[in-house]
Design an enzyme around this catalytic site. Structure first.
Site, mmCIF file in Angstrom:
data_model
loop_
_atom_site.group_PDB
_atom_site.id
_atom_site.type_symbol
_atom_site.label_atom_id
_atom_site.label_comp_id
_atom_site.label_asym_id
_atom_site.label_seq_id
_atom_site.Cartn_x
_atom_site.Cartn_y
_atom_site.Cartn_z
ATOM 1 N N THR A 69 17.752 55.016 37.131
ATOM 2 C CA THR A 69 16.937 53.790 37.323
ATOM 3 C C THR A 69 17.439 52.701 36.087
ATOM 4 O O THR A 69 17.308 51.654 36.317
ATOM 5 C CB THR A 69 15.394 54.102 36.772
ATOM 6 N N CYS A 70 17.739 53.437 34.942
ATOM 7 C CA CYS A 70 18.042 52.386 33.655
ATOM 8 C C CYS A 70 19.284 51.665 34.010
ATOM 9 O O CYS A 70 19.333 50.416 33.987
ATOM 10 C CB CYS A 70 18.327 53.185 32.510
#
Lengths: 186, 199
Positions: A69-70
């Site tokens: 996600t990051c």
């Protein structure tokens, strides 16, 4: 007496456990900054007080370099909209995670961050713990990490805080939210 | 000195000796002849052209296997990336000829960072990685070192070892993050070829 001391201790603990809030000052800490200088990512050490003095900055807390996600969604948003953030009066954007400087520099390269955002490599978690924004991600093999959040800090004072409370990613910590807040506070 | 005082001093000294001895025993890191303490490991290795993550118990992973475990301080750190691990990748074949079934590089890094690092190294299927994200395995081996001064937190020391059916056969411990001939692949090649020759 035992019960009284336990209640007292628990209250004290709760008081100490309350995380950084709007209106509070960023606790002075030595920070390791990774940012692009003349086309290369450089590492410097500077105190938070000096770094944020007379500056309006956005700090983006994220769980970890190279995590899906990051890497795939959260940070690319901030890289893409960094110019728009600057138009609202934000001087700089700092992405902060509990990762060492080496991993952070490689991650910055991989993201093609360029000079759009800078990174705080909070390798020992000292800064994140002072802000009380840590979360235990040991079950995923990551150990203690930063929660996902975004905040606007003005001359070392927290103006706005959007805290996901954990590693989840929602509109709360998205760049759209902070853009709107930065425009209002302009 | 009165007899009571003498007694006190003796008991005090004795208790310190015992506790220091105990502490030393507890802090003593894994040694030759000892068994690898059973731990759930996160293993990163290339399967069908893609790096995959799997969780497996050390007891199962090392059962009836002769493996080399290489401890290193951190993914993307200069020495680990450019000198230490590339050596093991380059000489993986030679190690296999000495009867080593697999090579595992272990560091206190999470699976995501480890996977990205494995790709970066071009490790392919030559070596596998143990992502000891919480440091559980490293601490059980008592092979951790505090690199907070470098902004890395608690990490693995640099070392290499030969583990045969879960028993430590050989251990080359740098005692810290430094890289010398002790943990170099040449050392473990020589040690594993001797063992192979003596079989």
């Amino acid at each position: 007496m035992l019960s009284a001391s336990r209640l007292f201790g628990r209250t004290l603990t709760s008081t100490f456990r309350r995380y950084i809030s709007v209106g509070e000052t960023i606790p002075q800490t030595n920070l390791t900054i990774i940012e692009e200088v003349n086309g290369k990512f450089e590492k410097t050490t500077i105190t938070s007080t000096a770094l944020f003095k007379n500056q309006k900055v956005v700090i983006v807390g994220y769980p970890g370099c190279f995590t899906p996600t990051c890497e795939g969604i959260h940070l690319p948003q901030y890289i893409q909209r960094s110019a728009d953030l600057r138009k609202t009066g934000v001087n700089k954007i700092y992405a902060l995670a509990i990762n060492d400087p080496f991993v952070t520099a490689s991650f910055a390269q991989k993201l093609n961050a360029g000079d759009k955002i800078a990174f705080i490599a909070d390798g020992t978690g000292e800064f994140t713990k002072k802000l009380k924004m840590e979360t235990d991600l040991s079950s995923a093999g990551l150990g203690i990490r930063s929660k996902r959040y975004s905040m606007i800090v003005n001359d070392n004072k927290v103006e706005t805080l959007n805290d996901e409370g954990g590693p989840g990613f929602t509109n709360l910590s998205a760049v759209s939210q902070i853009l709107e807040q930065a425009r209002k506070n302009k | 000195m009165g007899i009571i005082k003498k007694f006190e001093v003796t008991m005090f000294g004795l208790s310190k000796f015992v506790s220091r001895g105990l502490t030393t025993s507890l802090r003593r890191y894994i040694s030759v002849g000892e068994s690898i303490p059973q731990t759930n490991l996160t293993v990163i290795e290339k399967v069908n052209g893609k790096f995959e993550k799997a969780t497996i118990n050390s007891g199962s992973l090392f059962k009836n296997q002769k493996v080399v475990i290489v401890g290193y301080p951190g993914c993307y750190t200069p020495t680990c990336e450019t000198l230490h691990l590339p050596q093991y990748i380059q000489r993986a074949e030679d190690l296999r000829k000495n009867g080593i079934s697999k090579i595992y590089a272990v560091a206190v890094n999470d699976p995501f960072v480890t996977m990205a690092f494995a790709e970066r190294l071009g490790a392919e299927d030559k070596i596998s990685f143990i992502a000891d994200g919480n440091g559980d395995f490293t601490k059980k081996l008592n092979m951790e070192t505090d690199l907070s001064a470098g902004g890395l937190g608690v990490r693995s020391k640099r070392y290499s070892m030969i583990v045969s059916d879960n028993k430590v056969e050989t251990l080359n411990d740098e005692g810290g993050p430094s890289f010398t001939n002790l943990s170099a692949v040449s050392q473990i090649l020589e040690q594993s070829s001797k063992k192979g020759a003596s079989k």
